[in-house]
Scaffold this active site. Structure first.
Site, PDB file in Angstrom:
ATOM      1  N   PRO A 124      -3.639  -0.214  -0.844  1.00 46.24           N
ATOM      2  CA  PRO A 124      -3.743   0.735   0.236  1.00 46.24           C
ATOM      3  C   PRO A 124      -2.604   1.740   0.246  1.00 46.24           C
ATOM      4  O   PRO A 124      -1.679   2.198   1.327  1.00 46.24           O
ATOM      5  CB  PRO A 124      -3.589   0.044   1.380  1.00 46.24           C
ATOM      6  CG  PRO A 124      -2.917  -1.258   1.004  1.00 46.24           C
ATOM      7  CD  PRO A 124      -2.975  -1.337  -0.368  1.00 46.24           C
ATOM      8  N   CYS A 125      -2.698   2.724  -0.725  1.00 41.04           N
ATOM      9  CA  CYS A 125      -1.656   3.599  -1.033  1.00 41.04           C
ATOM     10  C   CYS A 125      -1.846   4.816   0.351  1.00 41.04           C
ATOM     11  O   CYS A 125      -0.715   5.653   0.440  1.00 41.04           O
ATOM     12  CB  CYS A 125      -1.678   4.517  -2.388  1.00 41.04           C
ATOM     13  SG  CYS A 125      -3.278   4.960  -2.545  1.00 41.04           S
TER      14      CYS A 125
END
Length: 163
Positions: A124-125
């Site tokens: 989940p950048c």
């Protein structure tokens, strides 16, 4: 012998996503302009990846249970492991990740590694933001990053997001 790669596309609220797997692991998730040709064969990991992403977008999935194989340098892998530790509905800063990877001076390197993440959403950048709370950089565009964070806020008990 080169591994076989399988491709599928799913349509999401933020546009088309292209999923690539081998027989056992998810290799990449990419933002696509349109639906492309899918593989004739769909190994279980490809079907599971599509199903879990659809559940995420429906708001019923907060964690992913998939075997991942992102291709990157040792430092990029370290950054991505730390990014994966950021829970649904939470954010961290580039500085937070830099400190976790060894040095507060690494914020630029963390940003570059985050930008090379081949499996966005699942790694989940989008949950990594600037120290000032601003949304900075996202391969899919800031509008998609904002949508993902707002989606998580809507489906989370956490009301203390930084952005």
């Amino acid at each position: 012998m080169e591994q076989e790669v399988y491709i599928d596309y799913i349509n999401t609220p933020i546009g088309w996503l292209e999923l690539k797997t081998d027989e056992e692991e998810l290799l990449s998730v990419s933002f696509a302009e349109t639906e492309g040709p899918s593989s004739d064969k769909s190994p279980a990991i490809l079907n599971d990846s599509a199903k879990q992403l659809i559940e995420y977008f429906e708001g019923s999935r907060k964690t992913f249970e998939l075997k991942l194989s992102p291709s990157g340098t040792e430092f990029q892998q370290l950054v991505w492991e730390n990014v994966k530790a950021i829970s649904f509905g939470e954010t961290a800063t580039y500085l937070d990740i830099a400190i976790r990877t060894g040095s507060a001076n690494n914020t630029r390197a963390v940003g570059l590694a985050n930008g090379k993440n081949p499996i966005p959403i699942i790694i989940p950048c989008h949950r990594i933001i600037g120290s000032n709370g601003k949304l900075t950089g996202y391969a899919g565009g800031i509008d998609k990053k904002r949508w993902l964070l707002q989606h998580e806020l809507k489906h989370s008990e956490n009301t203390n997001l930084l952005f």
